[in-house]
Design an enzyme around this catalytic site. Structure first.
Site, PDB file in Angstrom:
ATOM      1  N   LYS A   1      45.849  28.202  31.934  1.00  0.00           N
ATOM      2  CA  LYS A   1      45.676  29.050  30.747  1.00  0.00           C
ATOM      3  C   LYS A   1      44.994  30.371  31.131  1.00  0.00           C
ATOM      4  O   LYS A   1      45.292  31.422  30.556  1.00  0.00           O
ATOM      5  CB  LYS A   1      44.860  28.317  29.679  1.00  0.00           C
ATOM      6  CG  LYS A   1      45.494  27.027  29.151  1.00  0.00           C
ATOM      7  CD  LYS A   1      46.823  27.266  28.453  1.00  0.00           C
ATOM      8  CE  LYS A   1      46.691  27.743  27.019  1.00  0.00           C
ATOM      9  NZ  LYS A   1      48.012  27.883  26.342  1.00  0.00           N
TER      10      LYS A   1
ATOM     11  N   PRO B   1      42.672  22.072  36.234  1.00  0.00           N
ATOM     12  CA  PRO B   1      44.010  22.662  36.418  1.00  0.00           C
ATOM     13  C   PRO B   1      44.549  23.274  35.125  1.00  0.00           C
ATOM     14  O   PRO B   1      45.184  24.333  35.153  1.00  0.00           O
ATOM     15  CB  PRO B   1      44.867  21.470  36.864  1.00  0.00           C
ATOM     16  CG  PRO B   1      43.905  20.493  37.455  1.00  0.00           C
ATOM     17  CD  PRO B   1      42.640  20.658  36.654  1.00  0.00           C
ATOM     18  N   TYR B   2      44.277  22.621  33.988  1.00  0.00           N
ATOM     19  CA  TYR B   2      44.727  23.142  32.688  1.00  0.00           C
ATOM     20  C   TYR B   2      44.026  24.459  32.362  1.00  0.00           C
ATOM     21  O   TYR B   2      44.673  25.435  31.962  1.00  0.00           O
ATOM     22  CB  TYR B   2      44.446  22.094  31.601  1.00  0.00           C
ATOM     23  CG  TYR B   2      44.771  22.550  30.201  1.00  0.00           C
ATOM     24  CD1 TYR B   2      46.083  22.706  29.781  1.00  0.00           C
ATOM     25  CD2 TYR B   2      43.751  22.853  29.301  1.00  0.00           C
ATOM     26  CE1 TYR B   2      46.373  23.137  28.497  1.00  0.00           C
ATOM     27  CE2 TYR B   2      44.030  23.278  28.017  1.00  0.00           C
ATOM     28  CZ  TYR B   2      45.347  23.416  27.618  1.00  0.00           C
ATOM     29  OH  TYR B   2      45.632  23.850  26.350  1.00  0.00           O
ATOM     30  N   VAL B   3      42.724  24.498  32.568  1.00  0.00           N
ATOM     31  CA  VAL B   3      41.966  25.732  32.295  1.00  0.00           C
ATOM     32  C   VAL B   3      42.462  26.862  33.195  1.00  0.00           C
ATOM     33  O   VAL B   3      42.630  28.000  32.745  1.00  0.00           O
ATOM     34  CB  VAL B   3      40.449  25.496  32.496  1.00  0.00           C
ATOM     35  CG1 VAL B   3      39.676  26.787  32.240  1.00  0.00           C
ATOM     36  CG2 VAL B   3      39.945  24.396  31.584  1.00  0.00           C
TER      37      VAL B   3
END
Lengths: 217, 217
Positions: free
Chosen positions: A136, A131-133
């Site tokens: 970003k 989810p973070y990737v």
């Protein structure tokens, strides 16, 4: 004087960056922070502060950006907070800052991204990191599509080691660590070198002085 | 025959939609599902199935889309799952399906969005709902920017009530409930009416027969 709005100033990279900017003869920082109690650190450096919540309205960010020459986005919920903040800060907060830059007619924009935000990186990430990737990835995509003078910095694994002032930077570099203090120096070098406009690169600790490495991007 | 790939077929709207499509003289459904054990429902309707994980590669979705004439995206982690799935399914899964549509040269794309995905809606949402609204906002934005024949459906508060076949649909309508079965009928009406291409609208239960309401959009 080149005035730089540092979004996420209270983060570790942000604090290093504001310190470097305040030490620079031709630059001054405006630290965008979320809480009043974060202000004293920046006031002691002689830096201006702007109290703005990245989860708030674009207009609030635009007002903070109106008198600056460049914006650095180094805010981040980080991969350790919940994914609700990942989408609201790392993605939506970044997009709102980009829209604020456009509204305030601030062309120069430096994004501190993640090491690899490609489609392949999303697919290969662990389920907790993906989810973070993805957040970003979409923030970077939004910036590439905006009509701004952008630079996207993709740091390796961030550490709190003292900055060595020496890095390796290129479109792709082997994954490795990089000191947050080195990343702050990289941002400063980008602000000083307009040849980095429209470019993006990965950075890890290395053997080349920061200015030299950035000038050869 | 118009062949329709239903992404998220195993959801409640998806099941109603595949049923309606299979009952239609000139349409046939291809149900995209995540697990083999979900297939029997669709096989009993005589519908083809494609086993694809929306968290997987775009290529897998492209393969499923290669022989269809239209795609309906009605997958959703929903606001009740964790925000990690919100970003990976509601945003990234939608974007991957849009990219697959482009790669497979399927122009017609119907997106089941949320009632209000505007910037204002993100800002006004509760902190628990905002990540979902943001994810749907960016998915809708991606679709608007893609060169596809899209329609974006913004349903009111979804219920499992029996479909009345009567709705109210317009760019904006007063917030209210809408039966999932009615939404399935709305999707079918959009597939039958190319005048809905490039449009988006909100839908709630109402007094106008679905076909009439959609034809007047």
């Amino acid at each position: 004087m080149v005035k730089v709005l540092v979004v996420g100033a209270n983060g570790q990279i942000g604090k290093h960056l504001v310190t470097l900017i305040q030490d620079h003869e031709k630059m001054e920082a405006k630290a965008m922070i979320r809480k009043q109690e974060q202000a004293s650190f920046f006031e002691e450096l002689g830096a201006e502060t702007a109290l703005v919540d990245l989860e708030g309205e674009i207009d609030d960010i635009t007002k903070a950006a109106e008198d600056v020459d460049a914006i650095v986005f180094t805010a981040g919920s980080g991969p350790k907070t919940g994914p609700d903040k990942t989408i609201l800060i790392d993605l939506d907060g970044a997009v709102k800052t980009i829209e604020a830059a456009k509204a305030a007619n601030v062309k120069r924009f430096i994004m501190i991204s993640s090491y690899d935000t490609t489609r392949k990186a999303i697919q290969e990430a662990s389920s907790s990191f993906a989810p973070y990737v993805a957040a970003k990835h979409y923030a970077d995509e939004w910036l590439r599509g905006a009509d701004l003078d952008y630079t996207i910095v993709h740091p390796g694994a961030l550490t709190n080691d003292a900055g060595t002032g020496k890095i390796e930077a290129a479109a792709t570099v082997e994954p490795s660590e990089v000191a947050r203090e080195n990343i702050a120096q990289v941002i400063l070098a980008c602000l000083e070198n307009d040849a980095t406009i429209g470019k993006e690169f990965q950075v890890v600790n290395g053997d080349t002085p920061v200015k030299e490495a950035i000038d050869s991007i």
